[in-house]
Design an enzyme around this catalytic site. Structure first.
Site, mmCIF file in Angstrom:
data_model
loop_
_atom_site.group_PDB
_atom_site.id
_atom_site.type_symbol
_atom_site.label_atom_id
_atom_site.label_comp_id
_atom_site.label_asym_id
_atom_site.label_seq_id
_atom_site.Cartn_x
_atom_site.Cartn_y
_atom_site.Cartn_z
ATOM 1 N N ALA A 1 29.573 50.666 46.620
ATOM 2 C CA ALA A 1 29.961 51.775 47.486
ATOM 3 C C ALA A 1 30.198 51.276 48.912
ATOM 4 C CB ALA A 1 28.850 52.823 47.480
ATOM 5 N N HIS B 1 51.403 46.191 57.622
ATOM 6 C CA HIS B 1 52.460 45.931 58.598
ATOM 7 C C HIS B 1 52.137 44.621 59.283
ATOM 8 C CE1 HIS B 1 53.805 50.092 58.186
ATOM 9 N NE2 HIS B 1 52.524 50.412 58.201
HETATM 10 C C1 LIG Z 1 26.842 47.796 43.848
HETATM 11 C C2 LIG Z 1 25.820 48.497 42.986
HETATM 12 C C3 LIG Z 1 26.390 48.759 41.603
HETATM 13 C C4 LIG Z 1 24.663 47.507 42.903
HETATM 14 O O1 LIG Z 1 23.721 47.943 42.009
HETATM 15 P P1 LIG Z 1 22.528 46.939 41.562
HETATM 16 O O2 LIG Z 1 23.071 45.739 40.875
HETATM 17 O O3 LIG Z 1 21.572 47.779 40.804
HETATM 18 O O4 LIG Z 1 21.965 46.420 42.934
HETATM 19 P P2 LIG Z 1 20.540 46.676 43.608
HETATM 20 O O5 LIG Z 1 20.362 48.127 43.918
HETATM 21 O O6 LIG Z 1 19.521 45.988 42.756
HETATM 22 O O7 LIG Z 1 20.699 45.899 44.984
HETATM 23 C C5 LIG Z 1 20.850 44.501 45.047
HETATM 24 C C6 LIG Z 1 21.141 44.104 46.475
HETATM 25 O O8 LIG Z 1 22.482 44.559 46.792
HETATM 26 C C7 LIG Z 1 22.454 45.418 47.939
HETATM 27 N N1 LIG Z 1 23.434 46.466 47.687
HETATM 28 C C8 LIG Z 1 23.436 47.412 46.719
HETATM 29 N N2 LIG Z 1 24.511 48.168 46.801
HETATM 30 C C9 LIG Z 1 25.218 47.730 47.861
HETATM 31 C C10 LIG Z 1 26.431 48.159 48.455
HETATM 32 N N3 LIG Z 1 27.123 49.170 47.981
HETATM 33 N N4 LIG Z 1 26.870 47.461 49.522
HETATM 34 C C11 LIG Z 1 26.170 46.417 50.026
HETATM 35 N N5 LIG Z 1 25.025 45.971 49.486
HETATM 36 C C12 LIG Z 1 24.548 46.639 48.421
HETATM 37 C C13 LIG Z 1 21.026 45.955 47.976
HETATM 38 O O9 LIG Z 1 20.689 46.348 49.288
HETATM 39 C C14 LIG Z 1 20.240 44.765 47.504
HETATM 40 O O10 LIG Z 1 20.124 43.857 48.565
HETATM 41 P P3 LIG Z 1 18.795 42.936 48.739
HETATM 42 O O11 LIG Z 1 18.719 42.073 47.508
HETATM 43 O O12 LIG Z 1 19.058 42.171 50.001
HETATM 44 O O13 LIG Z 1 17.657 43.894 48.814
HETATM 45 C C15 LIG Z 1 25.395 49.855 43.572
HETATM 46 O O14 LIG Z 1 24.478 49.707 44.637
HETATM 47 C C16 LIG Z 1 26.568 50.687 44.042
HETATM 48 O O15 LIG Z 1 27.078 50.544 45.157
HETATM 49 N N6 LIG Z 1 27.031 51.582 43.163
HETATM 50 C C17 LIG Z 1 28.130 52.454 43.401
HETATM 51 C C18 LIG Z 1 27.733 53.902 43.164
HETATM 52 C C19 LIG Z 1 28.906 54.814 43.260
HETATM 53 O O16 LIG Z 1 29.827 54.604 44.002
HETATM 54 N N7 LIG Z 1 28.914 55.863 42.469
HETATM 55 C C20 LIG Z 1 30.034 56.773 42.451
HETATM 56 C C21 LIG Z 1 29.865 57.810 41.393
HETATM 57 S S1 LIG Z 1 31.160 57.645 40.223
#
Ligand SMILES: CC(C)(COP(=O)(O)OP(=O)(O)OC[C@H]1O[C@@H](n2cnc3c(N)ncnc32)[C@H](O)[C@@H]1OP(=O)(O)O)[C@@H](O)C(=O)NCCC(=O)NCCS
Length: 190
Positions: A164, A117
């Site tokens: 996430a 909106h």
């Molecule tokens: C985004 C995502 C895929 C990243 O995975 P990844 O590439 O393995 O990333 P890492 O765990 O190595 O983290 C890398 C950096 O991103 C940050 N990070 C990871 N997930 C994040 C998120 N959701 N939001 C913000 N920052 C995030 C970590 O803190 C890390 O920061 P740093 O380098 O300062 O320490 C994963 O964290 C995520 O959010 N997955 C979604 C899971 C989900 O929703 N599942 C549902 C079931 S279907």
């Protein structure tokens, strides 16, 4: 005056009836549309679910134009093939459009919001115009993590990953992994 009120009431009832009629069997190509998914669509708005796609329980698919909009605005939800739309997601057009490619995976409690909106001071929200920034596009093979929100005007590139809890306010390049509020680049898929 009475005639107008009655006609308005009737149109409202017909919309609700239509929404109730629009049950999962309206999507014959889809793999599965759970019966508890809430499908609300105006008769003039397209809502399509591609072959092999699943919509899980509690998800809201709302393909509607706001009542003060011109019907020329083509609100629609198009979901491509082999997509998985998990539980309790909220896909909402309200004057915009949602286009989801193929092989897209959407987790749970995700909101795709295709319009909003106006926020001009002194105008009640119900009278605010729909801003120009609208529509949500999700490229093929993207993955949207649990609890993410994608705001109007955003395009998510092919193969991108939305972390996430992210709030996505800007376009996401293909293969990028973004997270946070507002969502920022974490790195690229390798
Ligand atoms: C985004 C995502 C895929 C990243 O995975 P990844 O590439 O393995 O990333 P890492 O765990 O190595 O983290 C890398 C950096 O991103 C940050 N990070 C990871 N997930 C994040 C998120 N959701 N939001 C913000 N920052 C995030 C970590 O803190 C890390 O920061 P740093 O380098 O300062 O320490 C994963 O964290 C995520 O959010 N997955 C979604 C899971 C989900 O929703 N599942 C549902 C079931 S279907």
């Amino acid at each position: 005056m009475f005639g107008f009120t009655f006609a308005k009431h009737l149109v409202g009832r017909l919309r609700e009836e239509y929404a109730l009629c629009c049950r999962p069997y309206a999507f014959p190509g889809a793999e599965r549309v759970h019966r508890s998914a809430i499908v609300l669509r105006d008769p003039w708005c397209e809502l399509s679910i591609g072959e092999g796609s699943t919509v899980e329980h509690g998800t809201i698919l709302l393909a509607r134009n706001e009542r003060h909009e011109s019907m020329a605005i083509n609100s629609h939800i198009r979901i491509g093939r082999n997509c998985y739309i998990g539980q309790y997601n909220n896909l909402r057009t309200g004057g915009g459009a949602i286009d989801i490619g193929d092989e897209v995976y959407i987790a749970q409690f995700v909101s795709l919001i295709a319009s909003g909106h106006g926020i001009a001071a002194g105008v009640p929200m119900r009278l605010q115009p729909i801003p120009e920034k609208r529509n949500v596009r999700i490229g093929n093979s993207a993955w949207i993590g649990v609890g993410a929100t994608v705001l109007p005007g955003v395009t998510i590139g092919e193969g991108a990953v939305i972390g996430a809890g992210a709030v996505v306010t800007k376009d996401v390049p293909p293969q990028a992994i973004v997270g946070g509020v507002p969502a920022a680049l974490i790195h690229y898929r390798t």
